[in-house]
Every structure is written in C-alpha cells, then in structure tokens.
Design a protein around this motif. Structure first.
Motif, short mmCIF file in Angstrom:
data_model
loop_
_atom_site.label_atom_id
_atom_site.label_comp_id
_atom_site.label_asym_id
_atom_site.label_seq_id
_atom_site.Cartn_x
_atom_site.Cartn_y
_atom_site.Cartn_z
N ASN A 1 1.14 -1.01 0.39
CA ASN A 1 -0.08 0.35 -0.18
C ASN A 1 0.72 1.21 -0.07
O ASN A 1 0.02 2.08 0.10
CB ASN A 1 -0.86 -0.53 1.09
CG ASN A 1 -0.64 0.25 2.79
OD1 ASN A 1 1.20 0.02 2.50
ND2 ASN A 1 -0.91 0.92 3.43
N THR B 1 3.29 4.88 -3.65
CA THR B 1 2.74 6.57 -4.44
C THR B 1 3.80 7.68 -5.27
O THR B 1 5.13 7.11 -4.37
CB THR B 1 1.41 7.20 -3.67
OG1 THR B 1 3.12 7.79 -2.49
CG2 THR B 1 0.70 6.74 -3.18
N GLY C 1 -1.57 5.30 7.70
CA GLY C 1 -1.67 5.35 6.51
C GLY C 1 -1.06 6.60 5.95
O GLY C 1 -1.42 5.87 4.71
C1 NAG Z 1 -0.96 5.64 0.39
O1 NAG Z 1 -0.87 4.57 -0.67
C2 NAG Z 1 -2.28 4.31 -1.23
C3 NAG Z 1 -1.77 3.23 -2.40
O2 NAG Z 1 -1.14 3.81 -3.70
C4 NAG Z 1 -3.31 5.15 -1.13
O3 NAG Z 1 -4.39 4.78 -1.57
C5 NAG Z 1 -3.15 6.11 -0.09
O4 NAG Z 1 -3.68 7.03 -0.52
C6 NAG Z 1 -1.99 6.38 -0.02
N1 NAG Z 1 -1.99 7.00 1.46
C7 NAG Z 1 -2.20 8.60 1.50
C8 NAG Z 1 -2.22 9.54 2.57
O5 NAG Z 1 -1.04 9.12 0.48
#
Ligand code: NAG
Ligand code: NAG
Length: 277
Positions: free
Chosen positions: A21, A24, A167
């Motif tokens: 997860n 990004t 998260g």
């Molecule tokens: C972290 O990465 C996940 C998967 O790519 C994404 O769904 C989530 O929104 C991201 N969280 C933040 C806080 O950017």
C-alpha cells in the motif's frame, strides 16, 4: 499483488515492495522498493538478526532495510551497525527515554513535532537560534542536553512509525531549523561543538535514513563555524540533503512553500499555524 504481476510481464528483474500500500509516486517510495537481489539480501539479513532484536517494531522490513541501505547491502557490515546500535540502546536505556520528563529542557531548547509536509512526512522544527548550548555547558547540563538531543531523534523516528501506521506513505521526517538568534558564544564554544558533533554522530550511527531534508533558515555567515565542524560527521546523503538559507525570507519561503503548506508552519517559518506541542 496486482502491481507485481503487471510488472513481471515486462521485466526480468523486478522490484519488490515492502508494503504494497505504500507505492505512490510522490512519497518516499524509493526507500520502499527493492530489486529481487536486494529482497533476497533483506530476507537473509532478517533471518540473522530478528532473533536478537528486543523490540517488535525493529523486526519490520521498514526498519531493517535501512541498515542494509546504509551499508550498501553488505550483510556483515549492516549487522555490525545494527548490533552496535542495540548495544548502545541498552547501555543508555534508550527505550525509556520517551517516558522521561523533558518539559524543563524543552523550555530552553524548544522543538516542535506534529506538523506534516505535503506528502505526509512528519516535520520537526528546532528553534536552534534560541538554544544556548554554552549556558547548558556552564551550568553542568551538558550530559542532560546530550540525552535530550537523543530524545528528539527518538521522538521523530517514532513519529515516522506513527505516520506510517496512520496510512501515510512516508519513511522519513523533514527537519526545519531556525537559527535566528545564532551567535558564536551560544553555539560555537568548544564544548558546544562537541555536543553538536556527538548529536550528528548519534544520528548517523544509530538512526540511519530517517531524515529526508534538513532545512536551515536565517543562517548568518558565521553558521559555517559549527557547520564545518559537524559536516565531517555527516554521511554523504545527509550532506546532500542539507539546505542552508540566509536571512532572505523570500528565498526560504519559496523553498518551504513548495514542500510544506503554510497551515503546517508557525509564523516563525512563514506560516499560519498556531504553536503546538
Ligand atoms: C498511500 O498509498 C495508497 C496506495 O497507493 C493510497 O491508496 C493512499 O491514499 C496513500 N495514502 C496517503 C496518505 O497518501
Ligand atoms: C515534569 O517536570 C516539570 C518541572 O520540573 C513539572 O512541573 C511537571 O509536573 C512534570 N511532569 C510530569 C508529567 O511529571
């Protein structure tokens, strides 16, 4: 797992991801990507060190890969570094440092936690221009100051784990240092320098890869005196991530605006946030 399958269709050697997860594009994803070979090295490293690690959070890939990266994926070297750290933590009772009462030190050596940059990295601010190292030295507080400085590192490192648990896709903090009020007496006496050197060496030896950028603002030219003293103790990455700005507010404002929203910065850093923690 989907990402993995898509990628394997196109490459022979593919990147493994420590936490699925966490990919990004704008986050600290480079810290979290491993080649097949690196992943195998990590697995071997884990099998050797996990049985001897005292705390659960240390057993995560997220924690352990740092030691390998800091030692170019050389297992014996990374293991030595990690074990030295465990020895140091035990000898200095680092586990309990967060429970000690730092409220008096925090008055003389202000620092804030609790803000985040645009991608969610914790931002720690050090109002170092106010810090009077020499006063601490002459009043016999050098030892407790050393420990307080370690507490600061321990606290921001824990904030990375907290942000991750919440998260946020981050592996490091950003440190923001305001040195307005700097002077050679307060910040460059020989014992002051040795406290700073010790702090720098502690960060490099025992907390590898936890800082993204260190941004110093309002630096007079004399900042070079302590800076040149500590630089040899910084790793290459730390030196590359050091950004020193003078008193020209426009210059550091645009740098900060790109990285940290104003509502996450107090007035001192050109923002609108009211003081917290
Ligand atoms: C972290 O990465 C996940 C998967 O790519 C994404 O769904 C989530 O929104 C991201 N969280 C933040 C806080 O950017
Ligand atoms: C910490 O120390 C300060 C000053 O010495 C005291 O006022 C405060 O009550 C202490 N806090 C705790 C939680 O013990």
């Amino acid at each position: 797992m989907k990402v993995y399958h898509i990628l394997t269709q196109y490459f022979w050697t593919i990147i493994f991801v420590l936490h699925w997860n966490l990919i990004t594009p704008q986050s600290d994803s480079k810290d979290l990507l491993l080649t097949v070979e690196e992943k195998a090295t990590l697995d071997e490293f884990k099998s050797q060190v996990i049985p001897i690690l005292p705390e659960d959070y240390m057993k995560s890939d997220f924690y352990l890969v740092r030691w390998l990266r800091a030692r170019a994926f050389d297992i014996p070297a990374a293991k030595t570094m990690l074990l030295d750290t465990m020895k140091w933590r035990k000898a200095n009772r680092i586990k309990s440092i967060m429970k000690e009462n730092w409220s008096d030190m925090a008055i003389d050596f202000p620092v804030t936690f609790g803000s985040f940059d645009k991608v969610g990295r914790p931002v720690v601010t050090l109002e170092m221009g106010d810090w009077d190292f020499q006063a601490a030295v002459v009043t016999g507080k050098a030892q407790i100051l050393n420990r307080y400085l370690t507490y600061i590192i321990e606290r921001y490192v824990q904030s990375v784990f907290k942000a991750q648990a919440a998260g946020k896709n981050v592996t490091r903090v950003v440190t923001l240092v305001d040195v307005e009020g700097f002077n050679l007496r307060k910040h460059s006496c020989p014992q002051c320098i040795s406290i700073m050197v010790r702090w720098t060496a502690t960060t490099e030896s025992y907390y590898p890869q936890f800082v993204k950028d260190t941004v110093i603002i309002n630096a007079p030219t004399l900042i070079q005196v302590p800076l040149n003293a500590v630089k040899p103790f910084m790793g290459r990455e730390t030196r590359e991530q050091l950004h020193v700005f003078g008193t020209n507010k426009e210059q550091w404002m645009s740098f900060l605006d790109e990285r940290i929203d104003r509502n996450q910065r107090t007035a001192r850093y050109g923002g609108t946030k009211l003081k917290v923690e």
